[in-house]
Write a protein that holds these residues in place. Structure first.
Motif, short mmCIF file in Angstrom:
data_model
loop_
_atom_site.label_atom_id
_atom_site.label_comp_id
_atom_site.label_asym_id
_atom_site.label_seq_id
_atom_site.Cartn_x
_atom_site.Cartn_y
_atom_site.Cartn_z
N THR B 387 0.83 -1.20 0.00
CA THR B 387 0.00 0.00 0.00
C THR B 387 0.87 1.24 0.00
N PRO B 400 -8.44 -5.39 -1.70
CA PRO B 400 -8.85 -5.45 -0.29
C PRO B 400 -8.89 -6.90 0.22
N ASN B 433 -6.04 -1.58 3.35
CA ASN B 433 -6.93 -2.49 2.63
C ASN B 433 -7.09 -3.87 3.27
#
Lengths: 194, 540
Positions: B387, B400, B433
């Motif tokens: 991320t 996710p 996520n």
């Protein structure tokens, strides 16, 4: 419809009428009307009686040797002239410009105005609303208002297509008027049952 | 006829407050016995329409005398007159949302209520259209999860919204948590873009799950979505016995175990603080093979020297060795694993596959906690790195991920919630996520802070006062919801509230009672007879 009497005493809330024929008194609680120029006045018969025409002269018993009540009148035909039947009417509404209004009229009925019994259609029209019950329940009368109220509803129910539903509707209206007085309500309901 | 019943006027508002809800006097035409707690109603206010829930039903009299000397029961006439007039039913309605502008009649986005409807506003049963407006329609992102109690309307969850936060499923043992979880997982597989990692302690989600009181198994994720689900196992033999086709057998090397992993197991392994402290020192001193070496050391002189050097007390060391020995007995632990399980899981997740990790016979909490923590921590690190790289604008952020854990209070209780990776995921991993799906039967044992971070909570019947308090903490209308929660049937009923639903709803999870709906999941591979049988098994 034939007239049944004539007003002999009049007031805003009630009037007294004399019957044209002795003993031809409308039923207690029945709806009667007085026609006027602008306003028809509706009322409920709340008291009735028969007495001598002169206040000082009390009728005496005459039938000791007669076999029936009719025989008494036959042997003393003057009685029909010496006695009179009267009924009192509690004013509960009016019809002005074709509309039924269940509250007191602006002016009382005239003396000598004619009193008519209401026909079935008039009773039905008048009894579409139960607002008149308030006047009945909240009056001080000689007879118990519980009896009068119940009698009025019973009389009206006779002209309805579903008398029981009408009585239930009337009872519900009374419940709201007498919401704080269950004992009176109970007394009226007991008299409504057929 | 159904439609007219829905449109029926129930009564009028006679009193109310924002905090306590409104009192509705029932019309004489509506029977008090037809009313049900939990039913939805709309209130037509002068300026806006309100959407609310019946939370209490009571009987009233206009005159106390009626209660003291009631009419004779044989007197139907009086009873009929008094009913609805002198004696009446009243509803307690909690307005929850405003749904439209009464003047323009245009539906607006449901908003939480900030006022009460004015006196004598009419109250009606909520119509199908109102319900659909509030609870959503089934579509590409909305998953039909069940029906509000006593209603045919579909309750649809927006799963994309749902997976953006951590969620919890609670309920006493045997109330249908597993069933609900399986349903939700199927929904996520179908309608959300998230991938799932499921730590399947009781082998219920990957393949043929067991069913409370049922015979045989029910189909689970791998059978329904063979191309989307990979089953990992810690117990190959058990999986083979159960006829599960596994994709990967997880082996964990001693050298993969970090001091942090041991620290979490302090309670379960009955280690002292000092023993845990010793682990860090041993690791620093002995390097990656610290565990193997600690266990293998047999020369007492050698031990004495080591302990002296590291300033570790003898009893702490003995305590630690005892604990480590019990971990070593776990068959899936090997001195060195050939293939790294974390890499393998991440490989599948990156391809958009969902991973179910079966524990086989290793159902004891030590194994579960050790593995779940180890794997989750490493996966967390990868997601964090990815991320951060994505934030720098070089690549797209990772898909996710939803991690499902059972017996969550073991990881998230007050004492260790700050240390386990799950505590951290619940608190802040949304940014990276990763979210949790927490399944537990003792919500009161879960750290309050974690509970407050859960976006949407679904709870089956709970009867412990503490658990109910814990689940409902911070929800508006808590007292009313308590009544609803305590009245849920012991099976197949649940209450959902939080982020993903506009208002709390008690519902009956979707019935896969028709061959059609079940076949949707089986992709029509089975004969109709087989599908019928499966359905029977499912609901036995």
């Amino acid at each position: 419809m034939n007239k049944i009497g004539e007003i002999v005493e009049s007031g805003s809330s009630a009037f007294t009428a004399e019957c044209y024929e002795l003993h031809n008194i409308p039923a207690l609680g029945s709806l009667v009307k007085v026609t006027g120029q602008e306003t028809d006045i509706f009322g409920i018969v709340c008291q009735a009686g028969t007495a001598g025409i002169e206040p000082g002269r009390h009728p005496v018993a005459r039938g000791k040797d007669e076999t029936s009540e009719e025989a008494v009148y036959q042997s003393s035909p003057q009685l029909l002239k010496l006695l009179r039947s009267e009924f009192q009417v509690l004013v509960v509404g009016q019809k002005t410009s074709g509309r039924i209004l269940q509250y007191l009229p602006a002016k009382p009925a005239h003396i000598h105005a004619f009193v008519y019994p209401c026909d079935s259609a008039e009773v039905k029209e008048f009894s579409r609303s139960f607002d008149f019950l308030n006047i009945l329940v909240n009056n001080r009368l000689e007879i118990p208002t519980e009896d009068l109220t119940a009698a009025a509803l019973r009389e009206m129910s006779k002209e309805q297509t579903d008398p029981r539903a009408f009585l239930v509707g009337g009872g519900k209206a009374l419940t709201s008027i007498l919401s704080g007085d269950y004992r009176r309500l109970k007394a009226i309901l007991a008299r409504l049952k057929q | 006829m159904m439609e007219t019943r829905r449109e029926q006027n129930l009564g009028i508002v006679v009193a109310g407050s924002v905090e306590k809800g409104t009192e509705v006097r029932l019309d004489s035409s509506a029977s008090v016995e037809d009313m049900v707690v939990g039913r939805y109603v709309t209130i037509d206010g002068k300026k806006r329409r309100f959407f609310g829930m019946v939370t209490d039903i009571s009987l009233g009299v206009t005159d106390e005398e009626i209660a003291i000397s009631p009419p004779d029961t044989a007197d139907a006439f009086s009873a009929e007159i008094l009913e609805g007039t002198a004696t009446y039913g009243s509803l307690h309605v909690l307005p929850m949302l405003t749904i439209s502008d009464a003047v323009s009649g245009i539906n607006e986005e449901p908003q939480p209520v900030k006022t009460v409807p004015s006196h004598f506003s009419r109250v009606k049963l909520a119509s199908e259209a109102d319900m659909e407006f509030v609870f959503g329609k089934e579509n590409n992102s909305n998953f039909y999860i069940g029906n509000p109690l006593d209603m045919e309307t579909k309750l649809c969850l927006n799963l994309e919204t749902l997976v953006k936060r951590s969620n919890g499923i609670f309920g006493k043992s045997g109330t249908g948590k597993t069933f609900l979880t399986r349903l939700l997982l199927i929904g996520m597989l179908q309608k959300s873009k998230a991938t799932n990692l499921i730590f399947d302690m009781h082998n219920e989600y990957g393949w043929a799950g067991s069913f409370e009181g049922g015979k045989g198994g029910v189909k689970a994720l791998k059978q329904l979505f063979p191309s989307k689900v990979a089953v990992f196992t810690l117990d190959e033999e058990n999986s083979r016995h159960r006829g599960v086709s596994t994709d990967f057998v997880v082996r964990i090397g001693f050298d993969e175990i970090d001091p942090e992993d041991i620290s979490l197991l302090r309670q379960t392994l009955n280690l002292t603080e000092q023993a845990v402290e010793a682990v860090y020192q041993l690791k620093r001193h002995l390097g990656r093979s610290w565990m193997q070496e600690t266990l293998d050391m047999s020369d007492s002189d050698e031990i004495e020297v080591l302990l002296k050097n590291l300033n570790i007390h003898e009893s702490s060391f003995a305590n630690l060795r005892r604990g480590l020995a019990s971990i070593r007995r776990l068959p899936f632990l090997v001195p060195h694993a050939q293939v790294n399980a974390v890499d393998s899981i991440l490989g599948y997740l990156d391809r958009g596959m969902n991973v179910v990790l079966e524990f086989g016979r290793h159902r004891d909490i030590t194994a579960y906690m050790l593995v779940a923590n180890m794997l989750a921590r490493r996966i967390y690190q990868r997601y964090q790195e990815k991320t951060e790289v994505a934030m720098a604008g070089k690549v797209t952020p990772p898909t996710p991920l939803v991690i499902t854990i059972e017996e969550a209070h073991k990881f998230l209780n007050h004492e260790i919630a700050n240390q386990t990776i799950f505590g951290e995921i619940a608190r802040e991993m949304r940014k990276y996520n990763v979210t949790l799906l927490v399944i537990d039967q003792r919500p009161s044992a879960i750290d309050e802070e974690i509970m407050s971070q859960l976006g949407t909570k679904i709870t089956c019947l709970l009867d412990n006062e503490k658990d109910i308090e814990a689940v409902l903490a911070g929800v508006s209308g808590k007292n009313e919801l308590k009544t609803v929660l305590a009245r849920l049937a012991p099976k197949q009923q649940a209450l959902i509230f939080g982020h993903a639903v506009p208002m709390p709803v008690a519902f009956r999870p979707k019935d896969w009672g028709t061959a059609k709906s079940y076949e949707e999941f089986t992709h029509g591979n089975d004969s109709p007879e087989k599908a019928d049988k499966d359905i029977k098994d499912l609901f036995e």
